[in-house]
Every structure is written in C-alpha cells, then in structure tokens.
Enzyme design. Structure first.
Site, PDB file in Angstrom:
ATOM      1  N   ASP A  12       0.856  -1.193   0.000  1.00  0.00           N
ATOM      2  CA  ASP A  12       0.000   0.000   0.000  1.00  0.00           C
ATOM      3  C   ASP A  12       0.890   1.241   0.000  1.00  0.00           C
ATOM      4  O   ASP A  12       1.733   1.408   0.891  1.00  0.00           O
ATOM      5  CB  ASP A  12      -0.857  -0.047   1.278  1.00  0.00           C
ATOM      6  CG  ASP A  12      -1.877   1.066   1.334  1.00  0.00           C
ATOM      7  OD1 ASP A  12      -1.666   2.129   0.712  1.00  0.00           O
ATOM      8  OD2 ASP A  12      -2.884   0.874   2.036  1.00  0.00           O
ATOM      9  N   ILE A  13       0.672   2.119  -0.940  1.00  0.00           N
ATOM     10  CA  ILE A  13       1.554   3.287  -1.065  1.00  0.00           C
ATOM     11  C   ILE A  13       1.434   4.219   0.144  1.00  0.00           C
ATOM     12  O   ILE A  13       2.380   4.927   0.478  1.00  0.00           O
ATOM     13  CB  ILE A  13       1.297   4.041  -2.391  1.00  0.00           C
ATOM     14  CG1 ILE A  13       2.469   4.989  -2.680  1.00  0.00           C
ATOM     15  CG2 ILE A  13      -0.036   4.778  -2.379  1.00  0.00           C
ATOM     16  CD1 ILE A  13       2.756   5.204  -4.112  1.00  0.00           C
ATOM     17  N   GLY A  34      -9.320   4.762  -5.460  1.00  0.00           N
ATOM     18  CA  GLY A  34      -8.006   4.150  -5.656  1.00  0.00           C
ATOM     19  C   GLY A  34      -6.925   4.752  -4.771  1.00  0.00           C
ATOM     20  O   GLY A  34      -7.136   4.989  -3.584  1.00  0.00           O
ATOM     21  N   ASP A  36      -5.677   7.720  -4.824  1.00  0.00           N
ATOM     22  CA  ASP A  36      -6.078   9.068  -4.422  1.00  0.00           C
ATOM     23  C   ASP A  36      -6.951   9.022  -3.162  1.00  0.00           C
ATOM     24  O   ASP A  36      -6.708   9.750  -2.177  1.00  0.00           O
ATOM     25  CB  ASP A  36      -6.860   9.677  -5.601  1.00  0.00           C
ATOM     26  CG  ASP A  36      -6.936  11.183  -5.570  1.00  0.00           C
ATOM     27  OD1 ASP A  36      -6.228  11.806  -4.764  1.00  0.00           O
ATOM     28  OD2 ASP A  36      -7.721  11.737  -6.368  1.00  0.00           O
TER      29      ASP A  36
HETATM   30  N1  AR6 Z   1      -1.410   1.553  -2.933  1.00  0.00           N
HETATM   31  C1  AR6 Z   1      -0.811   1.196  -4.080  1.00  0.00           C
HETATM   32  N2  AR6 Z   1      -1.469   0.983  -5.235  1.00  0.00           N
HETATM   33  C2  AR6 Z   1      -2.814   1.109  -5.208  1.00  0.00           C
HETATM   34  C3  AR6 Z   1      -3.529   1.490  -4.052  1.00  0.00           C
HETATM   35  C4  AR6 Z   1      -2.761   1.713  -2.871  1.00  0.00           C
HETATM   36  N3  AR6 Z   1      -3.350   2.076  -1.718  1.00  0.00           N
HETATM   37  N4  AR6 Z   1      -4.843   1.557  -4.368  1.00  0.00           N
HETATM   38  C5  AR6 Z   1      -4.962   1.230  -5.676  1.00  0.00           C
HETATM   39  N5  AR6 Z   1      -3.733   0.953  -6.187  1.00  0.00           N
HETATM   40  P1  AR6 Z   1      -5.977   4.217  -9.532  1.00  0.00           P
HETATM   41  P2  AR6 Z   1      -5.597   5.755 -12.028  1.00  0.00           P
HETATM   42  C6  AR6 Z   1      -3.358   0.588  -7.579  1.00  0.00           C
HETATM   43  O1  AR6 Z   1      -7.367   3.862  -9.944  1.00  0.00           O
HETATM   44  O2  AR6 Z   1      -5.833   4.563 -12.873  1.00  0.00           O
HETATM   45  C7  AR6 Z   1      -8.986   8.020  -8.746  1.00  0.00           C
HETATM   46  O3  AR6 Z   1     -10.349   8.051  -8.512  1.00  0.00           O
HETATM   47  C8  AR6 Z   1      -4.437   0.122  -8.504  1.00  0.00           C
HETATM   48  O4  AR6 Z   1      -4.646  -1.277  -8.346  1.00  0.00           O
HETATM   49  O5  AR6 Z   1      -5.734   4.620  -8.136  1.00  0.00           O
HETATM   50  O6  AR6 Z   1      -4.456   6.677 -12.360  1.00  0.00           O
HETATM   51  C9  AR6 Z   1      -8.412   9.410  -9.055  1.00  0.00           C
HETATM   52  O7  AR6 Z   1      -9.069  10.430  -8.329  1.00  0.00           O
HETATM   53  C10 AR6 Z   1      -3.851   0.465  -9.872  1.00  0.00           C
HETATM   54  O8  AR6 Z   1      -2.950  -0.559 -10.306  1.00  0.00           O
HETATM   55  O9  AR6 Z   1      -5.377   5.407 -10.456  1.00  0.00           O
HETATM   56  C11 AR6 Z   1      -8.638   9.533 -10.516  1.00  0.00           C
HETATM   57  O10 AR6 Z   1      -9.947   9.978 -10.820  1.00  0.00           O
HETATM   58  C12 AR6 Z   1      -3.028   1.716  -9.610  1.00  0.00           C
HETATM   59  O11 AR6 Z   1      -2.876   1.770  -8.188  1.00  0.00           O
HETATM   60  C13 AR6 Z   1      -8.458   8.117 -11.036  1.00  0.00           C
HETATM   61  O12 AR6 Z   1      -8.735   7.268  -9.925  1.00  0.00           O
HETATM   62  C14 AR6 Z   1      -3.664   2.999 -10.085  1.00  0.00           C
HETATM   63  O13 AR6 Z   1      -5.077   2.942  -9.884  1.00  0.00           O
HETATM   64  C15 AR6 Z   1      -7.026   7.848 -11.456  1.00  0.00           C
HETATM   65  O14 AR6 Z   1      -6.955   6.576 -12.028  1.00  0.00           O
END
Ligand code: AR6
Length: 173
Positions: A12-13, A34, A36
């Site tokens: 988890d980041i 996600g 964010d």
């Molecule tokens: N730690 C590490 N990686 C994670 C975590 C975490 N806690 N949570 C999810 N991932 P995403 P995007 C992974 O959707 O595609 C948001 O609503 C996840 O499995 O977070 O750039 C923003 O506000 C995936 O592989 O980002 C934007 O609207 C990766 O992180 C939109 O999502 C990125 O997934 C951005 O979408």
C-alpha cells in the site's frame, strides 16, 4: 551522478516511509478513489486543504494531464505527496507521452523538494484503464531515464499481478 536503486514492493503506497509518495490524482485535485482516495483518507485533511489552495491560486481549470504538484503528506509516514494526473487510456489515440510525463514531472517536483526517496503507484492502470504491461513499460523506462541522483525510486504495486508486470521490466539484481 549515480543511478538510483529502483525497487519494487507489493503493498500500500500510503504505508511507505519515503520522502515523497506520488498520487495518481485527477485534475480536480480534490480526491477520488483508488490511490487518491487512500492517500486523502489516511493522510487527513491537511492534504486536501493544500490541494484546494493550489486550485484557487494556480489551477482554476484543474491540473492538466501529465503535470505534477506537491503538498504536505499530512499523517502519512512520507514528507510530501506529489499529485500527478495520468491520462485515461484510449484505444484510438496514443497518450504514452502523457503517461511518461507524469513520472518525469513527478521526479522534477521531487528534486525541487529535495526528496531522495520517492514511491510511485502504477499511474493510470486502475480507474483510468491503462493496460498494465504497457503502463509498467513506460513507468520503468521513464524513471530509469529521468531518475538520476535519487537514492531510491520505489514502485509500490497493490497486488501480485501488477507486481509481476513491473518485475518483468526489471531484471533481478
Ligand atoms: N497503494 C498502491 N497501489 C494502489 C492502491 C494503494 N493504496 N490503491 C490502488 N492501487 P488508480 P488511475 C493501484 O485507480 O488509474 C482516482 O479516482 C491500482 O490497483 O488509483 O491513475 C483518481 O481520483 C492500480 O494498479 O489510479 C482519478 O480519478 C493503480 O494503483 C483516477 O482514480 C492505479 O489505480 C485515477 O486513475
């Protein structure tokens, strides 16, 4: 300057004790799901307050895709959060340069902050639909090219599938 150590962690980041963590944000800078959502939830309200100030002062129309800005990290173990806006994946248009720009501009912000260690998520590979293998290729190539001078650049992958996609791009030491 020496090349940084590029590392991979499955986890988890929000739990990374690095100087700066990168947030896969959206142009509103006001939170989402996600990565964010997790960063704002665990980091607390100080991050959102600074994001609102950035919007009001410099980004009335939102932060453009491919750019990056930084705020405090609130209650996270990191010192700073660097917010970048990945491109939404599109079959009909090659947006790779924008995805590479997210990593490059995040590193530029990190350098300005004086960060030595930076943790990145797999930008755009979640809600924004970027194919994981290609997202990993762009991420690793860009931090290799642009990461000179940092101590450690860490990719933090949430699950085994994404960890393996990044591992395939990085030969074991
Ligand atoms: N730690 C590490 N990686 C994670 C975590 C975490 N806690 N949570 C999810 N991932 P995403 P995007 C992974 O959707 O595609 C948001 O609503 C996840 O499995 O977070 O750039 C923003 O506000 C995936 O592989 O980002 C934007 O609207 C990766 O992180 C939109 O999502 C990125 O997934 C951005 O979408």
């Amino acid at each position: 300057m020496p090349n940084p150590t590029i590392t991979l962690v499955q986890g988890d980041i929000t739990e990374q004790a690095v100087d700066a963590v990168v947030n896969a944000a959206n142009s509103s800078l006001l939170g989402g799901g996600g990565v964010d959502g997790a960063i704002h939830r665990k980091g607390g309200p100080d991050i959102l307050a600074e994001c609102r100030e950035l919007r009001a002062a410099h980004y009335g129309g939102g932060l453009p895709t491919g750019q990056a800005v930084s705020t405090t990290a609130g209650r996270l173990p990191a010192h700073w959060v660097i917010h970048t806006v990945g491109p939404v994946w599109a079959k009909s248009e090659d947006r790779s340069a924008l995805l590479a720009s997210c990593y490059r501009e995040s590193l530029r912000q990190a350098r300005e902050l004086g960060a030595r260690t930076v943790a990145f998520p797999a930008i755009s590979t979640g809600v924004y639909g970027w194919p994981l293998d290609d997202g990993a290729r762009i991420a690793v190539a860009t931090v290799r090219e642009e990461g000179e001078g940092f101590d450690e650049l860490r990719f933090v992958l949430f699950d085994k599938h994404s960890h393996d996609a990044f591992a395939a791009r990085l030969p074991l030491p």
